[in-house]
Motif scaffolding. Sequence first.
Motif, PDB file in Angstrom:
ATOM      1  N   THR A 100     -52.016 -38.815  11.787  1.00 56.07           N
ATOM      2  CA  THR A 100     -52.562 -37.543  11.293  1.00 56.07           C
ATOM      3  C   THR A 100     -54.030 -37.644  10.928  1.00 56.07           C
ATOM      4  N   THR A 101     -54.426 -38.739  10.292  1.00 56.43           N
ATOM      5  CA  THR A 101     -55.788 -38.839   9.748  1.00 56.43           C
ATOM      6  C   THR A 101     -56.710 -39.739  10.551  1.00 56.43           C
ATOM      7  N   GLY A 102     -56.146 -40.672  11.323  1.00 56.43           N
ATOM      8  CA  GLY A 102     -56.971 -41.665  12.014  1.00 56.43           C
ATOM      9  C   GLY A 102     -57.463 -42.771  11.108  1.00 56.43           C
ATOM     10  N   ALA A 103     -57.050 -42.769   9.847  1.00 59.37           N
ATOM     11  CA  ALA A 103     -57.516 -43.767   8.887  1.00 59.37           C
ATOM     12  C   ALA A 103     -56.924 -45.139   9.185  1.00 59.37           C
ATOM     13  N   GLN A 104     -57.504 -46.165   8.572  1.00 57.78           N
ATOM     14  CA  GLN A 104     -56.946 -47.515   8.628  1.00 57.78           C
ATOM     15  C   GLN A 104     -55.816 -47.582   7.592  1.00 57.78           C
ATOM     16  N   VAL A 105     -54.629 -47.894   8.033  1.00 54.82           N
ATOM     17  CA  VAL A 105     -53.463 -47.856   7.143  1.00 54.82           C
ATOM     18  C   VAL A 105     -52.862 -49.250   7.041  1.00 54.82           C
ATOM     19  N   HIS A 106     -52.633 -49.685   5.788  1.00 49.34           N
ATOM     20  CA  HIS A 106     -52.001 -50.965   5.498  1.00 49.34           C
ATOM     21  C   HIS A 106     -50.739 -50.713   4.685  1.00 49.34           C
ATOM     22  N   LEU A 107     -49.635 -51.335   5.109  1.00 50.59           N
ATOM     23  CA  LEU A 107     -48.360 -51.200   4.411  1.00 50.59           C
ATOM     24  C   LEU A 107     -48.024 -52.516   3.711  1.00 50.59           C
ATOM     25  N   PHE A 108     -47.864 -52.448   2.395  1.00 47.14           N
ATOM     26  CA  PHE A 108     -47.531 -53.618   1.579  1.00 47.14           C
ATOM     27  C   PHE A 108     -46.104 -53.464   1.059  1.00 47.14           C
ATOM     28  N   HIS A 109     -45.290 -54.517   1.205  1.00 42.69           N
ATOM     29  CA  HIS A 109     -43.940 -54.440   0.661  1.00 42.69           C
ATOM     30  C   HIS A 109     -43.504 -55.820   0.175  1.00 42.69           C
ATOM     31  N   PRO A 110     -42.507 -55.875  -0.721  1.00 44.48           N
ATOM     32  CA  PRO A 110     -42.164 -57.149  -1.369  1.00 44.48           C
ATOM     33  C   PRO A 110     -41.235 -58.053  -0.589  1.00 44.48           C
ATOM     34  N   TRP A 111     -40.600 -57.568   0.463  1.00 45.79           N
ATOM     35  CA  TRP A 111     -39.636 -58.401   1.176  1.00 45.79           C
ATOM     36  C   TRP A 111     -40.340 -59.467   2.024  1.00 45.79           C
ATOM     37  N   ALA A 159     -38.321 -45.271   4.765  1.00 48.84           N
ATOM     38  CA  ALA A 159     -39.291 -44.175   4.730  1.00 48.84           C
ATOM     39  C   ALA A 159     -40.756 -44.602   4.666  1.00 48.84           C
ATOM     40  N   PRO A 160     -41.150 -45.633   3.893  1.00 44.29           N
ATOM     41  CA  PRO A 160     -42.569 -46.009   3.887  1.00 44.29           C
ATOM     42  C   PRO A 160     -43.101 -46.424   5.255  1.00 44.29           C
ATOM     43  N   PHE A 161     -42.210 -46.875   6.137  1.00 40.48           N
ATOM     44  CA  PHE A 161     -42.650 -47.362   7.446  1.00 40.48           C
ATOM     45  C   PHE A 161     -43.056 -46.196   8.356  1.00 40.48           C
ATOM     46  N   ASP A 162     -42.208 -45.175   8.464  1.00 41.42           N
ATOM     47  CA  ASP A 162     -42.625 -44.047   9.306  1.00 41.42           C
ATOM     48  C   ASP A 162     -43.699 -43.222   8.620  1.00 41.42           C
ATOM     49  N   LEU A 163     -43.712 -43.198   7.275  1.00 44.37           N
ATOM     50  CA  LEU A 163     -44.787 -42.521   6.558  1.00 44.37           C
ATOM     51  C   LEU A 163     -46.142 -43.136   6.896  1.00 44.37           C
ATOM     52  N   SER A 164     -46.198 -44.459   7.004  1.00 39.09           N
ATOM     53  CA  SER A 164     -47.459 -45.139   7.330  1.00 39.09           C
ATOM     54  C   SER A 164     -47.952 -44.748   8.719  1.00 39.09           C
ATOM     55  N   VAL A 165     -47.020 -44.688   9.682  1.00 38.75           N
ATOM     56  CA  VAL A 165     -47.412 -44.296  11.039  1.00 38.75           C
ATOM     57  C   VAL A 165     -47.893 -42.848  11.050  1.00 38.75           C
ATOM     58  N   ARG A 166     -47.199 -41.987  10.325  1.00 39.58           N
ATOM     59  CA  ARG A 166     -47.580 -40.577  10.294  1.00 39.58           C
ATOM     60  C   ARG A 166     -48.975 -40.406   9.687  1.00 39.58           C
ATOM     61  N   LEU A 167     -49.279 -41.175   8.654  1.00 41.34           N
ATOM     62  CA  LEU A 167     -50.621 -41.126   8.056  1.00 41.34           C
ATOM     63  C   LEU A 167     -51.679 -41.553   9.072  1.00 41.34           C
TER      64      LEU A 167
END
Length: 464
Positions: free
Chosen positions: A257-268, A246-254
Amino acid sequence: MGLEDLQDLPFVVAFSGLQAGSHLLVRKGAQKEDGPLGAAGQSSTSWHELLDIEDESLHRELAELDSARRRPHHSTRPCGVALDTPPRSTMGHMRTVILGGGAAGLSLANRLRRLRHEGEIILIERGEHLFQAGLTALIFGDRQVEEIRRPLEGLLLPEIEWIRGEVEAIEPSAQRVRTRLGVVEYDELVIALGVLPKSPQPLPEGYFNPWTLEGALALRQLLPQLGSAHRLAVIVAGVPYRCPPAPFDLSVRLKWTTGAQVHLFHPWPRPLAPLGPVGEQLAGWVRRYGVEIHNGIQIDRLEQGRLRTAGGEEFTFDYALLIPPHRPPALLAEAGLAEPGAFLPVSYPSLRHPRYPQIYGLGDIIAPPLNLGMAGTLALQEASSLALRLARGEERPIEPTALCFLDFGFAGSQMACDFQPALEGQGPPRCLLLPAWPYFRRARGLFLEEWFAQLLQGVESSAQ
């Protein structure tokens, strides 16, 4: 049909009615030629939608359900009523007590009542049922609160007793549960209390927990204020957590939707590492649409507008979406059912506690010990299997397939994972990521409707 069979079908199986026997077929008007996503995320294929529910027994069961809802409904214990009554087994009947009104608890209660008409079924739950997978749709305005949250009165079948309260303690040796309203004794106890997203309290300013209703609503208010000048961080602070993709498609949707710069951080060390190669496939889509992914992030400190890693790196941002690790309720350890901080251990396939044969577990609370993901569809399968065991003594193995809908805003997809290898300790689950097409966004909405109308009701096809 196995996951490998999906790849060459002339249609896309958007979802299968896990308990109802229904299925959704999405017909393609032409063969896909442009890869997973066409230009600007739109498919060049013409789409025709067809909803086929081919199981006549399903229609009969739903008609019976409709009729049952018009009859006097289940009883509810009001505040202050004494509960100190012996289990009915002393009078030749069985009392099954279920803790938790999430996917596992609700579907088990309803399915068990369909299969076993004698004895008591008591569900203890303090609030309403929230469709957790609907929180992202709520964030982006696709759904309203009342569409993803329902009162239990409309979800429980007749002759299931609902105690509206919170579990305070479990006493396994005495076979009883303590609530604020009193003591409930049991012959069989099913623990389906779910897990808790343990974020720091209070969150630093500018942080939101999208895995809670309050956090999703607050984020929804923020979105219209965001634009291309803003930096957003989607931070997976630890594992396990519900619905790993879910965090992966949530990041794309953000981003979309907003045009903002989006960074996804995860522990794997690599995206969705426990799910095998499918993680890199999904990550490729995410990067393609402008989201930067940071692998192997171990968090040392979270501050307003700043993340510091254990390796000394620092990242700055304007706002953060924090997905915290999910933890079991403390009362498991307090009752001696699990080690402190540990999830509920159960044996497979019985789902029975190793020391207390009258106690069973379901759902997210048993997922890590069984090497399963935290997914509502898995909880439904577990509940179906356990209902047969409790009602008829039948041993039907779990069908450990997890389905997860992905919504990028302009298109959607579905990830399906067969956890049988993981369940048997033979390696990672076998996962398949279906092609991304706009129709999957509609399929996700249909799944929500099926969730409340059929899956939680414990309806199964006659073949089962």
